[in-house]
Structure formats: C-alpha cells, structure tokens
Design an enzyme around this catalytic site. Sequence first.
Site, PDB file in Angstrom:
ATOM      1  N   HIS A 259      20.966  13.238 -71.938  1.00  0.00           N
ATOM      2  CA  HIS A 259      21.523  14.517 -72.402  1.00  0.00           C
ATOM      3  C   HIS A 259      21.631  15.497 -71.230  1.00  0.00           C
ATOM      4  O   HIS A 259      22.656  16.131 -71.019  1.00  0.00           O
ATOM      5  CB  HIS A 259      20.652  15.105 -73.511  1.00  0.00           C
ATOM      6  CG  HIS A 259      21.005  16.521 -73.838  1.00  0.00           C
ATOM      7  ND1 HIS A 259      22.166  16.852 -74.486  1.00  0.00           N
ATOM      8  CD2 HIS A 259      20.383  17.690 -73.557  1.00  0.00           C
ATOM      9  CE1 HIS A 259      22.232  18.166 -74.614  1.00  0.00           C
ATOM     10  NE2 HIS A 259      21.164  18.699 -74.046  1.00  0.00           N
ATOM     11  N   SER A 260      20.554  15.626 -70.488  1.00  0.00           N
ATOM     12  CA  SER A 260      20.540  16.495 -69.303  1.00  0.00           C
ATOM     13  C   SER A 260      19.437  15.963 -68.407  1.00  0.00           C
ATOM     14  O   SER A 260      18.772  14.967 -68.745  1.00  0.00           O
ATOM     15  CB  SER A 260      20.237  17.946 -69.702  1.00  0.00           C
ATOM     16  OG  SER A 260      18.864  18.062 -70.062  1.00  0.00           O
TER      17      SER A 260
ATOM     18  N   GLU B 276      21.740  13.498 -58.648  1.00  0.00           N
ATOM     19  CA  GLU B 276      20.751  13.132 -57.615  1.00  0.00           C
ATOM     20  C   GLU B 276      20.158  14.383 -56.965  1.00  0.00           C
ATOM     21  O   GLU B 276      18.969  14.419 -56.662  1.00  0.00           O
ATOM     22  CB  GLU B 276      21.393  12.246 -56.546  1.00  0.00           C
ATOM     23  CG  GLU B 276      21.715  10.832 -57.018  1.00  0.00           C
ATOM     24  CD  GLU B 276      20.509  10.115 -57.606  1.00  0.00           C
ATOM     25  OE1 GLU B 276      19.391  10.303 -57.098  1.00  0.00           O
ATOM     26  OE2 GLU B 276      20.687   9.392 -58.610  1.00  0.00           O
TER      27      GLU B 276
ATOM     28  N   SER C 288      24.924  28.642 -73.352  1.00  0.00           N
ATOM     29  CA  SER C 288      24.142  27.517 -73.861  1.00  0.00           C
ATOM     30  C   SER C 288      23.772  27.562 -75.340  1.00  0.00           C
ATOM     31  O   SER C 288      23.684  26.520 -75.962  1.00  0.00           O
ATOM     32  CB  SER C 288      22.851  27.372 -73.063  1.00  0.00           C
ATOM     33  OG  SER C 288      22.996  26.333 -72.147  1.00  0.00           O
TER      34      SER C 288
HETATM   35  C1  LIG Z   1      21.181  27.389 -81.010  1.00  0.00           C
HETATM   36  C2  LIG Z   1      20.652  26.260 -80.179  1.00  0.00           C
HETATM   37  N1  LIG Z   1      19.802  25.375 -80.723  1.00  0.00           N
HETATM   38  C3  LIG Z   1      19.317  24.361 -79.988  1.00  0.00           C
HETATM   39  C4  LIG Z   1      19.681  24.226 -78.685  1.00  0.00           C
HETATM   40  C5  LIG Z   1      19.131  23.075 -77.855  1.00  0.00           C
HETATM   41  N2  LIG Z   1      20.185  22.098 -77.623  1.00  0.00           N
HETATM   42  C6  LIG Z   1      20.882  22.094 -76.472  1.00  0.00           C
HETATM   43  S1  LIG Z   1      22.063  20.916 -76.448  1.00  0.00           S
HETATM   44  C7  LIG Z   1      21.644  20.354 -77.970  1.00  0.00           C
HETATM   45  C8  LIG Z   1      22.377  19.179 -78.603  1.00  0.00           C
HETATM   46  C9  LIG Z   1      23.830  19.422 -78.799  1.00  0.00           C
HETATM   47  O1  LIG Z   1      24.479  18.249 -79.140  1.00  0.00           O
HETATM   48  P1  LIG Z   1      26.039  18.137 -79.221  1.00  0.00           P
HETATM   49  O2  LIG Z   1      26.623  19.385 -79.776  1.00  0.00           O
HETATM   50  O3  LIG Z   1      26.378  16.873 -79.908  1.00  0.00           O
HETATM   51  O4  LIG Z   1      26.526  18.097 -77.693  1.00  0.00           O
HETATM   52  P2  LIG Z   1      26.275  16.955 -76.590  1.00  0.00           P
HETATM   53  O5  LIG Z   1      25.053  17.374 -75.815  1.00  0.00           O
HETATM   54  O6  LIG Z   1      26.123  15.670 -77.280  1.00  0.00           O
HETATM   55  O7  LIG Z   1      27.473  17.003 -75.686  1.00  0.00           O
HETATM   56  C10 LIG Z   1      20.576  21.093 -78.488  1.00  0.00           C
HETATM   57  C11 LIG Z   1      19.947  20.860 -79.788  1.00  0.00           C
HETATM   58  C12 LIG Z   1      20.574  25.185 -78.145  1.00  0.00           C
HETATM   59  N3  LIG Z   1      21.014  25.103 -76.902  1.00  0.00           N
HETATM   60  N4  LIG Z   1      21.053  26.178 -78.919  1.00  0.00           N
END
Ligand SMILES: Cc1ncc(C[n+]2csc(CCOP(=O)(O)OP(=O)(O)O)c2C)c(N)n1
Length: 443
Positions: free
Chosen positions: A334-335, A119, A205
């Site tokens: 996701h975020s 929030e 990240s």
């Molecule tokens: C190298 C890289 N590529 C793309 C991203 C963008 N990105 C951030 S989170 C995410 C998905 C990750 O999914 P998962 O590992 O299943 O974790 P969850 O969010 O489901 O917990 C992506 C593609 C990133 N942070 N780093």
Amino acid sequence: MAALRGLYRTGLGALCRRKGYQGFGVTHYRPFRVNGALHQQPFDSLEEKPQFPGASAEFVDRLEFIQPNVISGIPVYRVMDRQGQIINQAEDPKLSKEMVLNCYKKMTLLNTMDRILYESQRQGRISFYMTNYGEEGTHVGSAAALEPNDIIFGQYREAGVLMYRGFPLDLFMAQCYANADDLGKGRQMPVHYGSKDLNFVTISSPLATQIPQAAGAAYAVKRENSNRVVICFFGEGAASEGDAHAGFNFSATLECPIIFFCRNNGYAISTPTNEQYRGDGIAARGPGYGMMSIRVDGNDVFAVYNATKEARRRAIAENQPFLIEAMTYRIGHHSTSDDSSAYRSVDEVNYWDKQDHPISRLRHYMTARGWWGEEEEKTWRKQSRKHVMEAFERAEKRHKPRLDLLFSDVYQEMTPNIEKQKEAMWNHLKHYKEQYPLDLYDK
Ligand SMILES: Cc1ncc(C[n+]2csc(CCOP(=O)(O)OP(=O)(O)O)c2C)c(N)n1
Ligand SMILES: [Mg+2]
C-alpha cells in the site's frame, strides 16, 4: 404477480382494461358532483398510480423485497486480450504509433521513478512513498483521453496521470524531497503532488475529500460553459466514505460534467474487496445515483482510453456525471508503511505481475506491429533510468525551502497569531541553532 406486472409493462394490461376486463382489480366507486348532484364513477384499483414525489413507480399488491443482486455481474469492457491482440477491430482506438509509444514510455518511466523513490525511502532519504505498480494502464489510458484544460482531482496513486500531462521528473523529485523547488514549498508528505499549470489539484490524504470538491468544481465548470470536464480519481476503498456519496449525489442532481474514475485495485491497505462491500463493486452503485456507469479492464490501456474519451464527450455534451470502474490490481505494498506479505500470498501478486500486467500487454501490441523490439527496450530502459537518477541527484542536493514558508499561504495575509508563531519559531531557532541542520535550508 410477476406475470401480471409483465403484462402491464407490455401494455396488455391497458388493453384488458379497455375491454372491460375485471381481472384481479377491485371495482371501487369515486364520488363526484356535477351542478350539485352526486354521481359515482367506477374505477379499478389496478388503475391507481402512485403519486409520491420521490419515485417513479407502480403499485404492487404482493410483499416482495428487491434482491440485492439485481445489479450484478456487470461485464468488464476490454479492447485487447492479455496477449495485446485487439478483440473487436471496431473498438480499436487506432492511436498513432507516436501516441502509443508515448503511452508506453510514460508507463515504464513511472515504473522506474517508483523503483528509485521506493528505494530512497528504504534508505532513509525520504520519509514516505507510494508506488503505482500494476495501475499504470488506468493512469495513462485516462490521461491520454483528456484535454489539458480538464481539471484533475486525484487520490494519491495517480502519479502517471500527472506524468502524462507533462509534470517533469525534477518536480516529482522536488516534492518527495520537500526541497526548495517543490511547488508545495515542502509542506506536504511525499506523493502529495499538485500543479496549477497542469490543472492537477493538490492531493489531500484524508480519503474521499476530493470527491465532493470535484463535484463542486464540475458545477463551476458547467456554469462557466467552458467545454471542459472534471475527472475525479479514487480507490474502491475511498468509495465507502460518506464524502463519496455526497459527491456522487450532488453531481447527479446538479447535472455536472464529471467523470468519477474508480481504481478498483482489490485492496484498501490490507482490507480486500470482499470485506469492503457486498454489492457488485463500485459500478453497481451508479444506477442508484442515476448515473451512467461502466466497468472496464484497467490493465487494458485502450479500454480505459475509449471509456474515458466517450465519458468525457458525453459528460460535456449532456451535462451529466459518468462513473468508470477500472478493474486492476495493486502489485506494490500500500505504501512504505505497509508490508503486504502479511495479508496476501506471493502467488497472488505474481499472477498480476507476470500474467496480467498493463505494461506487458501494451508491449505485446507494439511488438506485433513491429513498433518495438528488444533493442528499443534496452535503449529506453537505460535512458529513462539515467533521467530518473539525474533528477534524483539534483533533488537530493537542493536546499530545503525557507523555514518561514511554514507560515505563509494559510491566509492571504498573515494573521497576528500566525505572525506570533513565526516569531516564536525564529526565537527558538536562535537559542537552539546547534540542534538543527539550518545550513540545509534556503535563507
Ligand atoms: C478518512 C481516512 N480514513 C482512513 C485513512 C487511512 N487510509 C489511507 S489509504 C487507505 C485505503 C484506501 O484504499 P483505496 O481507496 O482502495 O485506495 P488504494 O490505496 O487501494 O489506491 C486508508 C484506509 C485515511 N487516509 N483517511
Ligand atoms: Mg484500493
């Protein structure tokens, strides 16, 4: 041919050969010399064994590709059913009432903190946030099975692990508000926690960077012989990164005491698992690396606890990596940069929220034992919300860190070019001070 291979496996092939059975093999003659005289030794082509250094194998004489589904349908280990009843009493970890209540309180406190910080972002008070809804069982079940000196590498959605370790609400808030109390000195995006005291390595990240780092740390831990383990959390999406391969392979070949803990929550942002891979999830990859693997119900805190505890014990005793794939579901977006209604239905989310949730499952378990009731729930909800709100208010009032901390800690000693950048920043701020809220920063 399959039948023949079967015979060989059971040792009957060897028996046939001893009895002079010519079977399907072709008799060849191998030349050899004794005292200069040439002799011929008969041998059967079926007796030839591959000598290649890269695999342990048998020869076959028929072209046959291996089916991709040879490892499929890996079962999901669970201890409790969805109503919180223990299925097989022998698997009940029999945690004390105090420990179970602590797990429940950490899971629900995490929920409350998520709600308030989500929030806060929506109201523009912080820049970004990621909730942990639905995955509380994977966090608390694994954290409860570890020892305080075990080293944790997280991805970004493991705040409950850090909370279980004792990271206080004030420090969670300080990090998200990037205030002067933040251990990272306000230099990271929200949710990028880290704590040296709690052996929790700061989140980065870029996906999967933590995986080879964790493998390296596990190798160091093995060399120091300190009876501890490294645990590395990652999402099933991150498991598609090249770094995941590097980390798995190094850990297996260097025989490192590490637990790879995959939270398979069904999505990598908007990409569902059926578009991420073709094999049987992440656990199926373990045998390919020569790694012990298990799939568990991540919404069953006891199953996660048992698997992590046993993996920890064996990783240390046997110096080898373990892979745990915890099946769960990401209930939140996701975020705060994502709107998941664009790619999944409300019904799908509701199923996990209402019918297969780690918190309600543990609550059923506690209720059945008379450890928890409506009254306790009401009191705890009120109390935990109060704690979160108080920490939130303190964090919001606190100054931001001193501005020149932007430049420290890049190297142990500041290099001349960084020194120059720092001076340039102060000069800029002198000229344009009315453009910046400098009174919000520590002096
Ligand atoms: C190298 C890289 N590529 C793309 C991203 C963008 N990105 C951030 S989170 C995410 C998905 C990750 O999914 P998962 O590992 O299943 O974790 P969850 O969010 O489901 O917990 C992506 C593609 C990133 N942070 N780093
Ligand atoms: Mg995921």
